[in-house]
Every structure is written in structure tokens, then in C-alpha cells.
Design a protein around this motif. Structure first.
Motif, mmCIF file in Angstrom:
data_model
loop_
_atom_site.group_PDB
_atom_site.id
_atom_site.type_symbol
_atom_site.label_atom_id
_atom_site.label_comp_id
_atom_site.label_asym_id
_atom_site.label_seq_id
_atom_site.Cartn_x
_atom_site.Cartn_y
_atom_site.Cartn_z
ATOM 1 N N LYS A 443 -5.378 5.631 9.750
ATOM 2 C CA LYS A 443 -6.085 4.768 8.794
ATOM 3 C C LYS A 443 -5.246 4.564 7.535
ATOM 4 C CE LYS A 443 -10.637 4.299 6.630
ATOM 5 N NZ LYS A 443 -11.948 4.970 6.401
ATOM 6 N N GLY A 444 -4.607 5.643 7.076
ATOM 7 C CA GLY A 444 -3.760 5.551 5.887
ATOM 8 C C GLY A 444 -2.580 4.625 6.094
ATOM 9 N N LEU A 445 -1.927 4.757 7.258
ATOM 10 C CA LEU A 445 -0.794 3.881 7.569
ATOM 11 C C LEU A 445 -1.227 2.426 7.658
ATOM 12 C CD1 LEU A 445 1.257 5.968 10.163
ATOM 13 C CD2 LEU A 445 1.961 5.302 7.872
ATOM 14 N N SER A 446 -2.411 2.229 8.234
ATOM 15 C CA SER A 446 -2.939 0.865 8.350
ATOM 16 C C SER A 446 -3.147 0.248 6.964
ATOM 17 C CB SER A 446 -4.258 0.881 9.124
ATOM 18 O OG SER A 446 -4.826 -0.411 9.168
ATOM 19 N N TYR A 447 -3.633 1.073 6.028
ATOM 20 C CA TYR A 447 -3.827 0.570 4.663
ATOM 21 C C TYR A 447 -2.486 0.212 4.025
ATOM 22 C CZ TYR A 447 -4.448 0.597 -0.359
ATOM 23 O OH TYR A 447 -4.400 0.251 -1.682
ATOM 24 N N LEU A 448 -1.507 1.113 4.138
ATOM 25 C CA LEU A 448 -0.198 0.852 3.539
ATOM 26 C C LEU A 448 0.473 -0.369 4.175
ATOM 27 C CD1 LEU A 448 1.236 4.468 3.087
ATOM 28 C CD2 LEU A 448 0.292 2.951 1.349
ATOM 29 N N GLN A 449 0.295 -0.539 5.482
ATOM 30 C CA GLN A 449 0.866 -1.716 6.148
ATOM 31 C C GLN A 449 0.217 -3.004 5.656
ATOM 32 O OE1 GLN A 449 0.194 -0.583 10.196
ATOM 33 N NE2 GLN A 449 2.008 0.749 10.307
ATOM 34 N N SER A 450 -1.083 -2.902 5.307
ATOM 35 C CA SER A 450 -1.792 -4.099 4.829
ATOM 36 C C SER A 450 -1.269 -4.576 3.478
ATOM 37 C CB SER A 450 -3.291 -3.807 4.722
ATOM 38 O OG SER A 450 -3.556 -2.951 3.613
ATOM 39 N N LEU A 451 -0.590 -3.686 2.732
ATOM 40 C CA LEU A 451 -0.037 -4.072 1.435
ATOM 41 C C LEU A 451 1.206 -4.960 1.586
ATOM 42 C CD1 LEU A 451 -0.398 -0.676 -0.502
ATOM 43 C CD2 LEU A 451 -1.927 -2.652 -0.566
ATOM 44 N N ASN A 452 1.779 -4.967 2.790
ATOM 45 C CA ASN A 452 2.917 -5.855 3.112
ATOM 46 C C ASN A 452 4.067 -5.673 2.117
ATOM 47 O OD1 ASN A 452 4.518 -7.749 4.303
ATOM 48 N ND2 ASN A 452 3.170 -9.513 3.907
ATOM 49 N N PHE A 453 4.556 -4.442 2.023
ATOM 50 C CA PHE A 453 5.685 -4.159 1.142
ATOM 51 C C PHE A 453 6.937 -4.933 1.555
ATOM 52 C CE2 PHE A 453 3.464 0.028 0.243
ATOM 53 C CZ PHE A 453 3.160 -0.301 -1.066
ATOM 54 N N GLU A 454 7.039 -5.202 2.852
ATOM 55 C CA GLU A 454 8.245 -5.873 3.350
ATOM 56 C C GLU A 454 8.450 -7.211 2.659
ATOM 57 O OE1 GLU A 454 10.432 -6.907 7.588
ATOM 58 O OE2 GLU A 454 8.332 -6.329 7.557
ATOM 59 N N ARG A 455 7.379 -7.958 2.481
ATOM 60 C CA ARG A 455 7.496 -9.275 1.836
ATOM 61 C C ARG A 455 7.942 -9.127 0.383
ATOM 62 N NH1 ARG A 455 3.492 -13.208 -0.593
ATOM 63 N NH2 ARG A 455 4.450 -15.255 -0.306
ATOM 64 N N ILE A 456 7.426 -8.103 -0.301
ATOM 65 C CA ILE A 456 7.798 -7.885 -1.709
ATOM 66 C C ILE A 456 9.276 -7.511 -1.814
ATOM 67 C CG2 ILE A 456 7.387 -6.414 -3.724
ATOM 68 C CD1 ILE A 456 4.460 -6.143 -2.723
ATOM 69 N N VAL A 457 9.700 -6.601 -0.948
ATOM 70 C CA VAL A 457 11.074 -6.107 -0.988
ATOM 71 C C VAL A 457 12.078 -7.193 -0.597
ATOM 72 C CG1 VAL A 457 12.661 -4.527 0.190
ATOM 73 C CG2 VAL A 457 10.475 -3.678 -0.669
ATOM 74 N N MET A 458 11.701 -8.020 0.378
ATOM 75 C CA MET A 458 12.636 -9.017 0.920
ATOM 76 C C MET A 458 12.646 -10.337 0.146
ATOM 77 S SD MET A 458 13.971 -7.552 3.598
ATOM 78 C CE MET A 458 13.687 -6.258 4.809
ATOM 79 N N CYS A 459 11.759 -10.495 -0.833
ATOM 80 C CA CYS A 459 11.664 -11.793 -1.505
ATOM 81 C C CYS A 459 12.924 -12.098 -2.305
ATOM 82 C CB CYS A 459 10.428 -11.839 -2.397
ATOM 83 S SG CYS A 459 10.572 -10.889 -3.927
ATOM 84 N N GLN A 460 13.065 -13.357 -2.679
ATOM 85 C CA GLN A 460 14.264 -13.812 -3.395
ATOM 86 C C GLN A 460 14.426 -13.150 -4.769
ATOM 87 O OE1 GLN A 460 16.651 -16.041 -2.256
ATOM 88 N NE2 GLN A 460 15.588 -15.775 -0.307
ATOM 89 N N LEU A 461 13.331 -12.661 -5.323
ATOM 90 C CA LEU A 461 13.402 -12.043 -6.653
ATOM 91 C C LEU A 461 14.047 -10.656 -6.621
ATOM 92 C CD1 LEU A 461 9.872 -13.081 -8.012
ATOM 93 C CD2 LEU A 461 12.047 -14.305 -8.173
ATOM 94 N N ASN A 462 14.147 -10.070 -5.436
ATOM 95 C CA ASN A 462 14.916 -8.838 -5.200
ATOM 96 C C ASN A 462 14.564 -7.707 -6.168
ATOM 97 O OD1 ASN A 462 16.768 -7.019 -4.265
ATOM 98 N ND2 ASN A 462 18.579 -8.218 -4.759
ATOM 99 N N PRO A 463 13.323 -7.183 -6.119
ATOM 100 C CA PRO A 463 12.924 -6.130 -7.078
ATOM 101 C C PRO A 463 13.726 -4.839 -6.934
ATOM 102 C CG PRO A 463 11.263 -6.406 -5.357
ATOM 103 C CD PRO A 463 12.218 -7.550 -5.212
ATOM 104 N N LEU A 464 14.273 -4.555 -5.742
ATOM 105 C CA LEU A 464 15.024 -3.312 -5.565
ATOM 106 C C LEU A 464 16.298 -3.288 -6.408
ATOM 107 C CD1 LEU A 464 14.749 -2.603 -1.727
ATOM 108 C CD2 LEU A 464 13.267 -1.835 -3.579
ATOM 109 N N LYS A 465 16.773 -4.460 -6.791
ATOM 110 C CA LYS A 465 17.982 -4.538 -7.609
ATOM 111 C C LYS A 465 17.679 -4.210 -9.068
ATOM 112 C CE LYS A 465 21.885 -7.624 -8.592
ATOM 113 N NZ LYS A 465 22.463 -8.968 -8.331
#
Length: 612
Positions: A443-465
Motif C-alpha cells: 500500500k505504501g509503495l502504491s501511494y509513493l508511485q501515485s506521486l509520479n516522481f519520475e515525471r518531476i525528475v525527468m522534466c525539462q526544469l531538471n530539479p536534480l541539478k
């Protein structure tokens, strides 16, 4: 009342009655008037003389107009506080009569009272240098302060406009920060006592005190405090080693039975940090006393004080960059009731998402949200999830609006609030991921997956940088373990794109890499003031550095459909002494697996893990 109505004792005095002397003075005959001033200024004046004069002055206040200001000043300098009870009562009666009949003297009266809010000065000369300061050994100091507050209440009772005249005087008489700890402690304590019987001044007094505390705080960076503590500890160790063998066996045996705790253990080595520690302890005690009546939380009082403190927070704390300790007054009051913590988070959230606020205020609000969610033990996981939902949904909407437009590129100046929010989310996940997954992993993993971190990390704004490397790398390790998103490809690409900055100095050129382009800090980094930290520690979530074993566990991904057998405890695992922190990936930022507190608020090179 009996005393006041009874006739005063006869004493030796010169000249006629007070009324006669004042009438003569009006006609130009100043001989008796000068004699009167001389008698009142006599340092050896007796109690009976003071009572006699005050009794006459009370009956003649109508004559004490603006023209006799000089005489009134002499009366206000009378040493009445450290006299008998009869003198004190007569003087309080005189003050009441004076301000009610001649409000022109209100300000001098208030100045006289406020000047007594600190211990009396004693004159000390050392090598022809005046080092006079407060007399800490005055046995009657507490009783004198009580009398001062009675005097202030008496004046306020006669003159309703007292508060508006009093506040500038309280500001004017606030001691400089280089005064003794005792002087500052007494003055701040007395200011807070004023708020009890003059509640209309509470907000202004809190602003004044917190403004002074903030100046102390930013004048003592955490690094300086830690350096001073380390130097003091080293010095103490050296002294201890030189003293070994000086005590005989009998003394040693006596000392074993009675463990003596040195008062210096409680003191801060840094003098300004010592002052700040004492004053923060007083502020915490005040907050607790106002909010609790007979040991129980009073909701009405607490809400009123919370509103005042939030107002001060907005005006002073939020615009101040990298303060270390003062902001904890909000942390403390929010611990009393979950509703207050949620209200504070909502307040910060509104500031973060409001485009009309300056970018720096929005970014700082994001830092406060992330740090508060991560560090406050009293915030339950359901509230953390609600906040993550709000923050992540806002991030996705921001990406919807920006990712395909003309500004869809990595730029702190354009997207500061976005990056600050990303960092708040990453930081919260680092501290709270275990609780989010606790109980029901699926259930916890399902919740974290629903946050869709991949889209945030991969976006053009590049927050990891843009986010702080320590946060980025720990976030990457956790999301890789639970197969939420794989960040390392982007991290490596960002590393290759980073251009080192060459700075020239007297010692030659220095190559630096900007590892904090967001210029962010974590407001609720570990609290290190010794006395006042006892109030904060029980409700504070500490962080411990990761051992090599913890990091190896992070590298092992959780297989879908299986239970989590290995222990990836970030928050409670012990750190072996000789097991230094190791890197997760090659070529990543320096000290990339350091604790998220290794940032501006808690310098990377000297972070000390705190025990739970």
C-alpha cells in the motif's frame, strides 16, 4: 491605607512647608527651593525624611507643572526601591497622584520605572578601565522587580494612554547585546511580564524581543558556536590532564561517592550563544506558561499567542536568511496541538503558492515546510501525506504550465519556488519514507508511485541539478531501492554539465563548484544551544549518518511482490565510529551521501550526528 492616612513622623528639615517654598519660587525667591533640591538629592537621606516630603508632594502635585520639571526629575531619582515598605507605598501613591494631575510627567515616570528592569550597576575599574555592569548578587532583586511592575500598573491605571508612551521607552532601554547575560535575562523577563497586564502591547513586545534574538542568532553562525565548543572541550581536557595526580587518595575516594556536575557544562563557550541560549529558554518558558493554565492547555490563550507569533514570524523570521535557532518558537508552540501545526503548514503553503509574494519568500516557505515535516515528531504520517499530496500536485501543475513553454529550461531565477518545493518533497521523503511504507509495504509503495516522481525528475526544469547534492543523492538512493524512479543517469549528466568556478586569491587559484545554487537552508536543522535544546529535543527527529551497511542495503532494490526483509533504517541505525560515509555512485558530488542537514544551515565539513 491605614499608613497612608496616618500623619508622617516629624523630622528635622529646613525651610517652610512645601507649598510656601513653591509659592516663593514662583515669586523669584529661590533660596528655599535650592535648599529643598539639596535635601532631596542627599545620598544619606533617611526613610522618615523621604516619607515626610512625599506626603507633602502628594498634596501639592497641582504645583508640579512643566516649569518644575527639574524638581520632578530629582524626585524620580529618589532611592525608593531599596527602602522600607512604608517608603515604597508612599512613593507609589505619589506616582499615582503625579501622573493623574500632571500627565506632562508621564514619560519621565515611565523611564524611571523601566530603568529599574535591570539589576543595579556596580562600579568596577580594572587597569583604569571602567568595566561596570550589573550587580548579580542583589538579594532583593526579585522583590524590586515586583514593585516596579506594581508601579507601572499604578501609572497605567491612572493614565489609559500609558501603553503608547511606554513602548518607545521599552525599545530605547533595551540593553546592548554585549551587556552581561544577567542584565539581558532580567530585562527580557520583565518585558514579558508587562504583556500579562498590558496585553495590547504583547505583539509589539514579542516583535522587539525576537528582533533582538534574531540579531544575536545571525551574529553567531552555527560553525562558530561548534568551533568555540570544540576549543573549550580541548582546553578542558588539557587542564584535566595536567591536574591528574594533584589530589590525594582520600579526596579521590570522597569524589567517587559524590558526583559533582560543573556548572560550566551548561554554559555555551561562545559568549553570544550563551546569551541567546538564556533568552531562548525564557521565551520557551513564557510560551508554555501563557498556553497552559493549571497545567492544562488553554485553547483560547494558545490561539491568541499563536496568532501573535505567526505575525512576528512573517515580519521578522521569514525574510531572514539562515537563522539557526530563533525560529524554533514556532516549532515549540505548534507542538502543543496538532491543529496549530496544521495551521502553520497551511500558512506556509499559502505563501508558497501565491505568485504575488516575492520569490525569495516563496522559496523560504518551501524550505520551512520541508524541514518542519521532516523534523517535527508530533506531526503524524497522515498529515505528512496530505502535505505531500498538495506539494506534488502543485509541482505537476507547474510542469504542465512550464514544461513546453519558452521558459522550459533549468533556471533558478525563473523557477525558484518550483525547485524549493521539489527539495521540500525530496527532504520529507528522506526522513519519512520508512513511516510511509510502515505496516503495509504494498500500500505504501502504491501511494509513493501515485506521486509520479519520475515525471518531476525527468522534466525539462531538471530539479536534480538545482537541489542540494546531499538531498538529491539520498532521494536517488531511496527511490532506486523502491523502484520509484532511477535518478543516477540524470545526476551523472548534470555532473558532466557542471562548470567549475575559478576564484583567484592570495593563496592562488581555487576551483569551486556551486553545490547550492538555490541558496537554500533547512530552518529546523539540529538545535545546539545547551539549555534551551532540552525543550526541543523530545519532539525533534534527529538524523544519523549512514554506515556502509546502510548504504549497501539501499543499493538492493525491493522486488515487487515480496516483503521487505532487509533493514534500511535511515533514522535509528547506529553509525560505527570507523565506518566512514561512502559514495553511492562514482563521480557524484563531494560528500554526496552526507546527511541532508549538511547544508547552509549545518556545514558539511563538521556535521556531528546527534544520538536519539
Amino acid at each position: 491605607d491605614e499608613f497612608i492616612s496616618s500623619p508622617p513622623r516629624k523630622t528635622v528639615r529646613f525651610g517652610g512647608t512645601l507649598t510656601e517654598i513653591l509659592l516663593k519660587y514662583e515669586k523669584g525667591d529661590t533660596t528655599d527651593f535650592e535648599l529643598l533640591k539639596h535635601q532631596l538629592s542627599d545620598p544619606d537621606i533617611k526613610d522618615a525624611q523621604i516619607i515626610n516630603w512625599l506626603h507633602e508632594f502628594r498634596a501639592s502635585v497641582a504645583y508640579l507643572t512643566k516649569e518644575l520639571e527639574q524638581l520632578v526629575k530629582i524626585l524620580l531619582k529618589l532611592p525608593w526601591l531599596r527602602r522600607s515598605r512604608e517608603v515604597v507605598e508612599e512613593y507609589l501613591g505619589f506616582l499615582g497622584n503625579l501622573v493623574s494631575a500632571q500627565t506632562v510627567h508621564l514619560r519621565p515616570c515611565l523611564q524611571m520605572i523601566v530603568s529599574q528592569f535591570v539589576p543595579p550597576r556596580i562600579t568596577i575599574r580594572e587597569d583604569d578601565v571602567d568595566i561596570s555592569d550589573s550587580d548579580d548578587d542583589d538579594e532583593n532583586i526579585s522583590e524590586n522587580f515586583d514593585t516596579c511592575h506594581r508601579a507601572l500598573q499604578t501609572v497605567a491605571g491612572y493614565v489609559p494612554s500609558t501603553p503608547q508612551f511606554l513602548m518607545p521607552i521599552l525599545v530605547e532601554f533595551f540593553p546592548f547585546i554585549n551587556k552581561s547575560e544577567r542584565t539581558l535575562e532580567c530585562y527580557v523577563h520583565n518585558l514579558l511580564r508587562v504583556t500579562v497586564y498590558l496585553p495590547t502591547l504583547r505583539l509589539q513586545i514579542l516583535e522587539l524581543i525576537i528582533e533582538k534574538l534574531l540579531k544575536l542568532d545571525v551574529s553567531t553562525p552555527q560553525q562558530d558556536i561548534e568551533d568555540a565548543e570544540e576549543a573549550a572541550n580541548n582546553s578542558a581536557s588539557e587542564e584535566k590532564s595536567t591536574e591528574e595526580g594533584l589530589f590525594d587518595m582520600e579526596e579521590d575516594e570522597d569524589r567517587k561517592g559524590n558526583k559533582v556536575v560543573s556548572p560550566s557544562i551548561e554554559r555555551m563557550a561562545h559568549p553570544l550563544a550563551e546569551r541567546l541560549d538564556i533568552l531562548m529558554t525564557i521565551l520557551f518558558s513564557y510560551i508554555k506558561d501563557v498556553c497552559h493554565v493549571d497545567g492544562k492547555l488553554d485553547i483560547s490563550n494558545t490561539k491568541d499567542l499563536y496568532r501573535d507569533l505567526v505575525s512576528v514570524f512573517d515580519k521578522l523570521i521569514l525574510p531572514t536568511h539562515a537563522s539557526c535557532h530563533v525560529q524554533y518558537f514556532m516549532f515549540y508552540i505548534c507542538s502543543f496541538k496538532l491543529g496549530l501545526a496544521e495551521a502553520f503548514l497551511d500558512h506556509l503553503w499559502k505563501k508558497l503558492q501565491d505568485p504575488n509574494n516575492p520569490s525569495v519568500i516563496r522559496q523560504t516557505s518551501g524550505s520551512y515546510i520541508g524541514s518542519f515535516l521532516a523534523r517535527a515528531k508530533f506531526i503524524p504520517i497522515i498529515t505528512v501525506k496530505a502535505c505531500l499530496d498538495l506539494l506534488v500536485n502543485w509541482l505537476h501543475k507547474y510542469i504542465d504550465n512550464q514544461d513546453t513553454g519558452a521558459n522550459a529550461y533549468c533556471d533558478v531565477a525563473l523557477h525558484g519556488p518550483f525547485y524549493s518545493t521539489c527539495q521540500a518533497v525530496f527532504y520529507t521523503l528522506i526522513f519519512r519514507h520508512k513511516q510511509l511504507l510502515d505496516g503495509n509495504l504494498r500500500k505504501g509503495l502504491s501511494y509513493l508511485q501515485s506521486l509520479n516522481f519520475e515525471r518531476i525528475v525527468m522534466c525539462q526544469l531538471n530539479p536534480l541539478k538545482i537541489c542540494i547534492p546531499s538531498v538529491v543523492n539520498l532521494f536517488a538512493a531511496i527511490t532506486r531501492k523502491y523502484q520509484l524512479v532511477f535518478c543516477y543517469t540524470i545526476i551523472e549528466r548534470n555532473n558532466r554539465q557542471f562548470i567549475p568556478v575559478v576564484r583567484s586569491g592570495t593563496g592562488g587559484d581555487l576551483v569551486q563548484t556551486c553545490t547550492n545554487p538555490l541558496d537554500s537552508f533547512f530552518p529546523f536543522d539540529p538545535y545546539i544551544l545547551k539549555r534551551s535544546k532540552k525543550t526541543i529535543d523530545p519532539m525533534y527527529q534527529f538524523w544519523e549518518e549512514l554506515s556502509a551497511e546502510d548504504l549497501e542495503n539501499l543499493k538492493k532494490p525491493i522486488k515487487k511482490g515480496t516483503s521487505e526483509d532487509e533493514d534500511d533504517d535511515f533514522l535509528k541505525g547506529e553509525t560505527p565510529q570507523n565506518d566512514g560515509v561512502v559514495e553511492i555512485t562514482p563521480n557524484s558530488y563531494e560528500s554526496n551521501t552526507r546527511s541532508p542537514v549538511s547544508s547552509i544551515g549545518s556545514p558539511a565539513d563538521c556535521y556531528v550526528p546527534f544520538p536519539l
